[in-house]
Design a protein around this motif. Structure first.
Motif, PDB file in Angstrom:
ATOM      1  N   GLN A   1       0.679  -1.043  -0.068  1.00 26.78           N
ATOM      2  CA  GLN A   1      -0.101  -0.051  -0.011  1.00 26.78           C
ATOM      3  C   GLN A   1       0.867   1.160   0.031  1.00 26.78           C
ATOM      4  O   GLN A   1       2.132   1.109   0.171  1.00 26.78           O
ATOM      5  CB  GLN A   1      -1.109  -0.084   1.273  1.00 26.78           C
ATOM      6  CG  GLN A   1      -1.751  -1.267   1.246  1.00 26.78           C
ATOM      7  CD  GLN A   1      -2.520  -1.669   0.236  1.00 26.78           C
ATOM      8  OE1 GLN A   1      -3.198  -0.730  -0.600  1.00 26.78           O
ATOM      9  NE2 GLN A   1      -2.682  -2.807  -0.216  1.00 26.78           N
ATOM     10  N   THR A   2       0.268   2.414  -0.383  1.00 22.74           N
ATOM     11  CA  THR A   2       0.952   3.610  -0.275  1.00 22.74           C
ATOM     12  C   THR A   2       0.271   4.724   0.423  1.00 22.74           C
ATOM     13  O   THR A   2      -1.011   4.884   0.583  1.00 22.74           O
ATOM     14  CB  THR A   2       1.391   4.173  -1.989  1.00 22.74           C
ATOM     15  OG1 THR A   2       0.059   4.041  -2.483  1.00 22.74           O
ATOM     16  CG2 THR A   2       2.261   3.208  -2.569  1.00 22.74           C
TER      17      THR A   2
ATOM     18  N   GLU B   1     -13.598   7.953   6.548  1.00 22.67           N
ATOM     19  CA  GLU B   1     -12.491   7.731   5.561  1.00 22.67           C
ATOM     20  C   GLU B   1     -12.516   6.371   5.384  1.00 22.67           C
ATOM     21  O   GLU B   1     -12.533   5.350   6.572  1.00 22.67           O
ATOM     22  CB  GLU B   1     -11.177   8.062   6.105  1.00 22.67           C
ATOM     23  CG  GLU B   1     -10.041   7.804   5.174  1.00 22.67           C
ATOM     24  CD  GLU B   1      -8.691   7.882   5.887  1.00 22.67           C
ATOM     25  OE1 GLU B   1      -7.722   8.114   5.003  1.00 22.67           O
ATOM     26  OE2 GLU B   1      -8.442   7.759   6.978  1.00 22.67           O
TER      27      GLU B   1
ATOM     28  N   GLY C   1     -10.064   3.468   3.987  1.00 27.69           N
ATOM     29  CA  GLY C   1      -8.605   3.233   3.676  1.00 27.69           C
ATOM     30  C   GLY C   1      -7.743   4.097   4.689  1.00 27.69           C
ATOM     31  O   GLY C   1      -6.974   4.967   4.212  1.00 27.69           O
ATOM     32  N   THR C   2      -7.630   3.562   5.783  1.00 28.62           N
ATOM     33  CA  THR C   2      -6.749   4.544   6.985  1.00 28.62           C
ATOM     34  C   THR C   2      -5.393   4.351   6.482  1.00 28.62           C
ATOM     35  O   THR C   2      -4.720   5.317   6.710  1.00 28.62           O
ATOM     36  CB  THR C   2      -7.046   3.714   8.217  1.00 28.62           C
ATOM     37  OG1 THR C   2      -8.268   3.352   8.581  1.00 28.62           O
ATOM     38  CG2 THR C   2      -6.324   4.440   9.170  1.00 28.62           C
TER      39      THR C   2
ATOM     40  N   SER D   1      -1.869   4.388   6.412  1.00 32.54           N
ATOM     41  CA  SER D   1      -0.523   5.135   7.397  1.00 32.54           C
ATOM     42  C   SER D   1      -1.395   5.845   8.719  1.00 32.54           C
ATOM     43  O   SER D   1      -0.834   6.192   9.835  1.00 32.54           O
ATOM     44  CB  SER D   1       0.399   5.823   6.689  1.00 32.54           C
ATOM     45  OG  SER D   1      -0.326   7.028   6.453  1.00 32.54           O
TER      46      SER D   1
ATOM     47  N   GLN E   1      -3.806  10.813   6.445  1.00 31.68           N
ATOM     48  CA  GLN E   1      -5.043  11.567   5.832  1.00 31.68           C
ATOM     49  C   GLN E   1      -6.212  11.829   7.059  1.00 31.68           C
ATOM     50  O   GLN E   1      -6.546  12.648   7.271  1.00 31.68           O
ATOM     51  CB  GLN E   1      -5.714  10.469   4.852  1.00 31.68           C
ATOM     52  CG  GLN E   1      -6.946  11.136   4.202  1.00 31.68           C
ATOM     53  CD  GLN E   1      -7.017  12.771   3.537  1.00 31.68           C
ATOM     54  OE1 GLN E   1      -6.432  12.518   2.299  1.00 31.68           O
ATOM     55  NE2 GLN E   1      -7.556  13.821   3.960  1.00 31.68           N
TER      56      GLN E   1
ATOM     57  N   GLU F   1     -10.111   0.247   7.959  1.00 28.07           N
ATOM     58  CA  GLU F   1      -8.932  -0.330   7.101  1.00 28.07           C
ATOM     59  C   GLU F   1      -9.240  -1.685   7.184  1.00 28.07           C
ATOM     60  O   GLU F   1      -9.146  -2.555   8.050  1.00 28.07           O
ATOM     61  CB  GLU F   1      -7.566  -0.023   7.768  1.00 28.07           C
ATOM     62  CG  GLU F   1      -6.283  -0.680   7.425  1.00 28.07           C
ATOM     63  CD  GLU F   1      -6.037  -0.570   5.906  1.00 28.07           C
ATOM     64  OE1 GLU F   1      -6.070   0.955   5.251  1.00 28.07           O
ATOM     65  OE2 GLU F   1      -5.720  -1.377   5.180  1.00 28.07           O
ATOM     66  N   ARG F   2      -8.784  -2.231   5.720  1.00 26.00           N
ATOM     67  CA  ARG F   2      -8.969  -3.884   5.735  1.00 26.00           C
ATOM     68  C   ARG F   2      -7.758  -4.579   6.183  1.00 26.00           C
ATOM     69  O   ARG F   2      -7.953  -5.883   6.495  1.00 26.00           O
ATOM     70  CB  ARG F   2      -9.389  -3.986   4.210  1.00 26.00           C
ATOM     71  CG  ARG F   2      -8.463  -4.160   3.348  1.00 26.00           C
ATOM     72  CD  ARG F   2      -8.781  -4.524   1.846  1.00 26.00           C
ATOM     73  NE  ARG F   2      -8.656  -5.997   1.608  1.00 26.00           N
ATOM     74  CZ  ARG F   2      -7.810  -6.583   1.294  1.00 26.00           C
ATOM     75  NH1 ARG F   2      -6.661  -5.536   0.809  1.00 26.00           N
ATOM     76  NH2 ARG F   2      -7.725  -8.067   1.077  1.00 26.00           N
TER      77      ARG F   2
ATOM     78  N   ASP G   1     -14.041  -4.152   6.220  1.00 32.71           N
ATOM     79  CA  ASP G   1     -14.217  -4.101   4.729  1.00 32.71           C
ATOM     80  C   ASP G   1     -15.084  -2.548   4.636  1.00 32.71           C
ATOM     81  O   ASP G   1     -16.227  -2.690   5.132  1.00 32.71           O
ATOM     82  CB  ASP G   1     -14.881  -4.874   4.089  1.00 32.71           C
ATOM     83  CG  ASP G   1     -15.217  -4.763   2.646  1.00 32.71           C
ATOM     84  OD1 ASP G   1     -14.680  -3.672   2.271  1.00 32.71           O
ATOM     85  OD2 ASP G   1     -15.876  -5.472   2.065  1.00 32.71           O
ATOM     86  N   GLY G   2     -14.419  -1.796   4.092  1.00 32.32           N
ATOM     87  CA  GLY G   2     -15.089  -0.316   4.085  1.00 32.32           C
ATOM     88  C   GLY G   2     -15.997   0.062   2.806  1.00 32.32           C
ATOM     89  O   GLY G   2     -16.777   0.839   2.511  1.00 32.32           O
TER      90      GLY G   2
ATOM     91  N   THR H   1      -9.787   6.555   0.039  1.00 33.27           N
ATOM     92  CA  THR H   1      -8.422   6.514  -0.578  1.00 33.27           C
ATOM     93  C   THR H   1      -7.891   5.503  -1.271  1.00 33.27           C
ATOM     94  O   THR H   1      -6.697   5.453  -1.138  1.00 33.27           O
ATOM     95  CB  THR H   1      -7.680   7.299   0.605  1.00 33.27           C
ATOM     96  OG1 THR H   1      -7.560   6.147   1.845  1.00 33.27           O
ATOM     97  CG2 THR H   1      -7.986   8.639   1.414  1.00 33.27           C
TER      98      THR H   1
ATOM     99  N   VAL I   1     -10.282  -2.885  -2.417  1.00 32.73           N
ATOM    100  CA  VAL I   1     -10.702  -4.431  -2.487  1.00 32.73           C
ATOM    101  C   VAL I   1     -11.982  -4.798  -1.733  1.00 32.73           C
ATOM    102  O   VAL I   1     -12.230  -4.282  -0.826  1.00 32.73           O
ATOM    103  CB  VAL I   1      -9.500  -5.026  -1.958  1.00 32.73           C
ATOM    104  CG1 VAL I   1      -9.669  -6.689  -1.868  1.00 32.73           C
ATOM    105  CG2 VAL I   1      -8.248  -4.881  -2.288  1.00 32.73           C
TER     106      VAL I   1
HETATM  107  N1  SAH Z   1      -5.405   7.361   3.180  1.00 32.18           N
HETATM  108  C1  SAH Z   1      -4.261   6.609   3.401  1.00 32.18           C
HETATM  109  C2  SAH Z   1      -3.833   6.018   2.295  1.00 32.18           C
HETATM  110  C3  SAH Z   1      -4.017   4.678   2.116  1.00 32.18           C
HETATM  111  S1  SAH Z   1      -3.557   3.518   0.704  1.00 32.18           S
HETATM  112  C4  SAH Z   1      -3.161   7.226   4.117  1.00 32.18           C
HETATM  113  O1  SAH Z   1      -3.191   8.418   4.498  1.00 32.18           O
HETATM  114  O2  SAH Z   1      -1.906   6.566   4.381  1.00 32.18           O
HETATM  115  C5  SAH Z   1      -5.291   2.871   0.552  1.00 32.18           C
HETATM  116  C6  SAH Z   1      -5.640   1.965   1.931  1.00 32.18           C
HETATM  117  O3  SAH Z   1      -7.103   1.528   1.553  1.00 32.18           O
HETATM  118  C7  SAH Z   1      -4.727   0.810   2.051  1.00 32.18           C
HETATM  119  O4  SAH Z   1      -4.169   0.562   3.503  1.00 32.18           O
HETATM  120  C8  SAH Z   1      -5.676  -0.650   1.902  1.00 32.18           C
HETATM  121  O5  SAH Z   1      -5.462  -1.703   2.720  1.00 32.18           O
HETATM  122  C9  SAH Z   1      -7.172   0.116   2.084  1.00 32.18           C
HETATM  123  N2  SAH Z   1      -8.204  -0.528   1.546  1.00 32.18           N
HETATM  124  C10 SAH Z   1      -8.270  -1.292   0.558  1.00 32.18           C
HETATM  125  N3  SAH Z   1      -9.516  -1.621   0.156  1.00 32.18           N
HETATM  126  C11 SAH Z   1     -10.207  -1.440   1.498  1.00 32.18           C
HETATM  127  C12 SAH Z   1     -11.596  -1.823   1.755  1.00 32.18           C
HETATM  128  N4  SAH Z   1     -12.540  -2.382   1.182  1.00 32.18           N
HETATM  129  N5  SAH Z   1     -11.773  -1.389   3.003  1.00 32.18           N
HETATM  130  C13 SAH Z   1     -11.014  -0.572   3.920  1.00 32.18           C
HETATM  131  N6  SAH Z   1      -9.594  -0.556   3.542  1.00 32.18           N
HETATM  132  C14 SAH Z   1      -9.314  -0.655   2.040  1.00 32.18           C
END
Ligand code: SAH
Length: 211
Positions: free
Chosen positions: A58-59, A84, A86-87, A89, A92, A107-108, A134-135, A151, A206
């Motif tokens: 991830q990034t 949000e 996709g937590t 790191s 955000q 975050e998943r 799962d978000g 994100t 995902v």
């Molecule tokens: N907002 C983050 C960037 C995260 S990258 C930051 O500030 O660092 C995207 C993130 O979304 C990844 O950690 C990934 O694991 C998560 N992700 C992907 N699919 C997801 C889902 N269905 N539910 C929750 N998180 C998810």
């Protein structure tokens, strides 16, 4: 003075030259130490305008994109609560924590969620509630939200996220697979007003399983 003193302020200055003009958003960027959110070995790159790996494939997004999406949410007007998806790191989320009364973040990948939580505790940020899961289907028990930010990129807009918007609320997310576009959706009763913005590049959202 440590090595990163005033680095956030310099990053905010750089983002201003790239067109981010909301002072509250620039102040939040200036205040949050981004080097805390990346591995120590990459800390020297934390205040450049680049995406960086955060493990698990991830990034952490490029600061310009974080600022742009945050600005879209804040300038929409209501800042009581935000979701949000996709937590990652936690960077955000911490920016949102400066601008919204209450932040919910999903975050998943458990390992990422765990580390993000520790960072926020270290920074004494307490208005962010996190969940491992799962978000794709949002966080129904905390809805409705004034604002939702995703994100990671789904191939199409997840229906539940639209339905968890408060009336007048805004959803901002990247949509697409290879080619992705930043999309905003504003809820007006049963109507959803969609606008397409610039091209972006995110990891995929995902659906279904968690790690
Ligand atoms: N907002 C983050 C960037 C995260 S990258 C930051 O500030 O660092 C995207 C993130 O979304 C990844 O950690 C990934 O694991 C998560 N992700 C992907 N699919 C997801 C889902 N269905 N539910 C929750 N998180 C998810």
């Amino acid at each position: 003075m440590n090595q990163f003193a005033r680095s956030g302020a310099k990053l905010a200055q750089l983002l201003k030259t790239l067109g981010i003009d909301n002072e509250q958003v620039l102040d939040a960027i200036s205040d949050i130490p981004r080097h805390i959110f990346v591995e120590q070995i990459l800390a020297h790159k934390a205040y450049e305008n680049t995406a960086l790996p955060i493990g698990q494939g991830q990034t952490i997004s490029q600061p310009y994109t974080v600022a742009k999406m945050t600005q879209m949410l804040v300038e929409h007007g209501v800042t009581t609560n935000v979701l949000e998806v996709g937590t990652g790191s936690g960077y955000q989320a911490s920016i949102l924590g400066k601008l919204f009364d209450k932040v919910y973040s999903i975050e998943r990948i458990r390992a990422l969620q765990f580390t993000a939580k520790k960072r926020l505790q270290m920074l004494d940020i307490y208005n962010i509630q996190m969940k491992h899961g799962d978000g794709w289907n949002g966080w129904a028990s905390k809805a409705p939200f004034d604002a939702i930010i995703v994100t990671a990129a789904p191939s199409s807009v997840p229906e539940q996220l639209k339905l968890q918007l408060a009336d007048g609320g805004i959803l901002v997310l990247p949509v697409g697979t290879e080619e992705q576009t930043l999309v905003s959706i504003v809820r007006n009763g049963d109507e959803f007003i969609e606008k397409r913005w610039e091209s972006v590049k995110f990891v995929p959202l995902v659906a279904g399983d968690t790690l």
